[in-house]
Design a protein around this motif. Structure first.
Motif, short mmCIF file in Angstrom:
data_model
loop_
_atom_site.label_atom_id
_atom_site.label_comp_id
_atom_site.label_asym_id
_atom_site.label_seq_id
_atom_site.Cartn_x
_atom_site.Cartn_y
_atom_site.Cartn_z
N LYS A 74 43.64 -47.60 44.83
CA LYS A 74 42.71 -48.73 44.73
C LYS A 74 42.41 -49.07 43.27
O LYS A 74 42.47 -50.24 42.86
N GLU A 75 42.15 -48.03 42.51
CA GLU A 75 41.83 -48.20 41.09
C GLU A 75 43.00 -48.81 40.31
O GLU A 75 42.82 -49.72 39.49
N ILE A 76 44.20 -48.33 40.63
CA ILE A 76 45.38 -48.84 39.94
C ILE A 76 45.60 -50.31 40.30
O ILE A 76 45.87 -51.16 39.43
N LEU A 77 45.46 -50.64 41.59
CA LEU A 77 45.65 -52.04 42.00
C LEU A 77 44.65 -52.94 41.30
O LEU A 77 44.99 -54.06 40.89
N GLN A 78 43.44 -52.42 41.13
CA GLN A 78 42.44 -53.20 40.42
C GLN A 78 42.82 -53.36 38.95
O GLN A 78 42.74 -54.44 38.39
N ALA A 79 43.28 -52.26 38.35
CA ALA A 79 43.61 -52.28 36.92
C ALA A 79 44.72 -53.28 36.64
O ALA A 79 44.75 -53.90 35.58
N VAL A 80 45.67 -53.43 37.56
CA VAL A 80 46.76 -54.38 37.31
C VAL A 80 46.52 -55.74 37.99
O VAL A 80 47.41 -56.56 38.07
N GLY A 81 45.30 -55.94 38.47
CA GLY A 81 44.91 -57.25 38.99
C GLY A 81 45.54 -57.58 40.33
O GLY A 81 45.81 -58.76 40.62
N LEU A 82 45.79 -56.58 41.16
CA LEU A 82 46.42 -56.85 42.46
C LEU A 82 45.55 -56.37 43.62
O LEU A 82 46.06 -56.21 44.74
N ALA A 83 44.25 -56.17 43.38
CA ALA A 83 43.37 -55.64 44.42
C ALA A 83 43.43 -56.52 45.67
O ALA A 83 43.47 -56.02 46.80
N ASP A 84 43.50 -57.84 45.48
CA ASP A 84 43.48 -58.74 46.63
C ASP A 84 44.84 -58.84 47.31
O ASP A 84 44.99 -59.51 48.32
N LYS A 85 45.85 -58.16 46.74
CA LYS A 85 47.20 -58.19 47.34
C LYS A 85 47.57 -56.84 47.93
O LYS A 85 48.74 -56.60 48.26
N ALA A 86 46.59 -55.96 48.06
CA ALA A 86 46.86 -54.58 48.47
C ALA A 86 47.69 -54.51 49.74
O ALA A 86 48.58 -53.68 49.88
N ASN A 87 47.43 -55.43 50.68
CA ASN A 87 48.10 -55.36 51.97
C ASN A 87 49.09 -56.50 52.21
O ASN A 87 49.50 -56.74 53.34
N ALA A 88 49.46 -57.19 51.15
CA ALA A 88 50.45 -58.25 51.28
C ALA A 88 51.85 -57.63 51.26
O ALA A 88 52.04 -56.53 50.74
N TYR A 89 52.82 -58.31 51.85
CA TYR A 89 54.18 -57.81 51.69
C TYR A 89 54.64 -58.09 50.27
O TYR A 89 54.41 -59.17 49.74
N THR A 90 55.33 -57.12 49.65
CA THR A 90 55.72 -57.33 48.26
C THR A 90 56.70 -58.49 48.13
O THR A 90 56.77 -59.12 47.09
N ARG A 91 57.43 -58.79 49.23
CA ARG A 91 58.38 -59.92 49.10
C ARG A 91 57.63 -61.23 48.91
O ARG A 91 58.21 -62.22 48.49
N GLN A 92 56.33 -61.23 49.25
CA GLN A 92 55.54 -62.46 49.04
C GLN A 92 54.92 -62.54 47.64
O GLN A 92 54.26 -63.50 47.32
N LEU A 93 55.12 -61.50 46.84
CA LEU A 93 54.51 -61.51 45.50
C LEU A 93 55.37 -62.29 44.53
O LEU A 93 56.60 -62.28 44.61
#
Ligand SMILES: Nc1ncnc2c1ncn2[C@@H]1O[C@H](COP(=O)(O)OP(=O)(O)O)[C@@H](O)[C@H]1O
Ligand SMILES: [Mg+2]
Length: 336
Positions: free
Chosen positions: A143-162
């Protein structure tokens, strides 16, 4: 990306004890060589020809070189993705041949290629990677890492959609989740838009300020010049320079002075012909000279003698790009 607690291991911090590591060296590379086997009609390729390099602890170190120089080969050897042909590498004091696991724990590598399994979500990917590093569940900081790299709101998105920029950030998160003291980024800003580039630069600066040793490869000279305190240049598998950034630029002995005059000119006045000067516009003269020759006073006197009135005058220093061209040209000639 936000300035959340940066994941840098305790022993990376200044003054910390570092068992097994030379006092000041984060990465020690000796005689590193790699020859890719040829196959079919293509001959073997010597991508690294015996590189010696020390990256000091705490450095923001730039590895600069044109495409095909061997940068990714070097990084991929550090990552354990390419087997070296010869030489030795110590990462934070750990030999990659005899102490692979400790070496691996001391480094986080963001590869040049954005290869991410498209069916994982960012959260799954980081959890999985934490497991691969042998972290206990209680040590997971997804959670902390996702926040640090600005992806907290994408935690559960498929990476192919990023987007490409998001994938790059996810890979940075993946590289730093075990809090390595050394972070390596292989061309992180290649093909990245201006805003994300600025974000990445800021993020790398913060990681470095928090104690991480950064090794960055780039073929953008401006990027190396802006970020790095030390720059090594490789070309065709050889190390051709390694020096503090300012010193490297200082080696460049070229300077330019642009003089705008108040009269229209149709040619360089004869009184100025002894200088290396070109007419760059009806009123603009560009003088090129060696900084060490210090001809500026003589130039200005000659302009006065030619009865020209100076309206404006500016000088510019040589750019890293020129050092680079000079060095690589010297290297090519040396081989010829
Ligand atoms: N797997 C491979 N097989 C054969 N040749 C390779 C392979 N990977 C890279 N090379 C060659 O090695 C040289 C260095 O490549 P690379 O390390 O990717 O350079 P850089 O990252 O500086 O652009 C290039 O000539 C490249 O074509
Ligand atoms: Mg590369």
């Amino acid at each position: 990306m936000t300035a959340l607690p940066l994941p840098v291991r305790e022993d990376a911090r200044p003054g910390a004890e570092r068992p097994g590591c030379g006092p000041d060296i984060a990465l020690e590379i000796r005689g590193l060589a790699k020859t890719y086997q040829g196959f079919g009609a293509s001959p073997p390729k010597a991508a690294l020809k015996g590189i010696d390099l020390d990256v000091p602890r705490g450095a923001f170190f730039g590895l600069l070189g044109p495409n095909g120089a061997g940068k990714s080969t070097l990084i991929n050897i550090l990552a354990g993705m390419v087997d070296k042909t010869a030489g030795s590498v110590r990462i934070w004091g750990h030999d990659i041949d005899t102490d692979r696991r400790a070496a691996k724990m001391a480094i986080g590598i963001v590869p040049q290629e954005l290869n991410i399994d498209p069916f994982f979500t960012p959260k799954q990917l980081l959890d999985l990677q934490s497991g691969l590093y042998g972290l206990r569940k209680s040590e997971y900081r997804t959670k902390e890492i996702l926040q640090a790299v600005g992806l907290a709101d994408k935690a559960n998105a498929y990476t192919r959609q990023l987007s490409g920029g998001m994938r790059r950030r996810l890979l940075i998160g993946k590289a730093i989740l075990h809090s390595p003291p050394i972070v390596v980024l292989d061309e992180p800003t290649a093909g990245v838009d201006v805003e994300l580039r600025q974000n990445l630069w800021n993020y790398m600066r913060r990681l470095n300020a928090a104690g991480a040793t950064i090794l960055l490869t780039t073929h953008y000279l401006e990027e190396a010049e802006k970020l790095c305190d030390t720059i090594a240049i490789i070309d065709e598998g050889d190390l051709i320079a390694c020096a503090p950034t300012a010193e490297l630029i200082g080696r460049l002995d070229h300077k330019e002075m642009t003089v705008t005059v108040e009269q229209d000119l149709d040619a360089v006045p004869a009184a100025l012909s002894r200088f290396d000067v070109t007419l760059a516009g009806p009123r603009r003269l560009v003088f090129r000279f060696k900084r060490s020759d210090q001809p500026m006073c003589a130039i200005i006197e000659a302009i006065n003698e030619a009865r020209l009135v100076i309206a404006d005058l500016s000088t510019s220093e040589g750019r890293l790009e020129d050092v680079f061209l000079e060095l690589t040209r010297g290297h090519q000639q040396g081989k010829a």
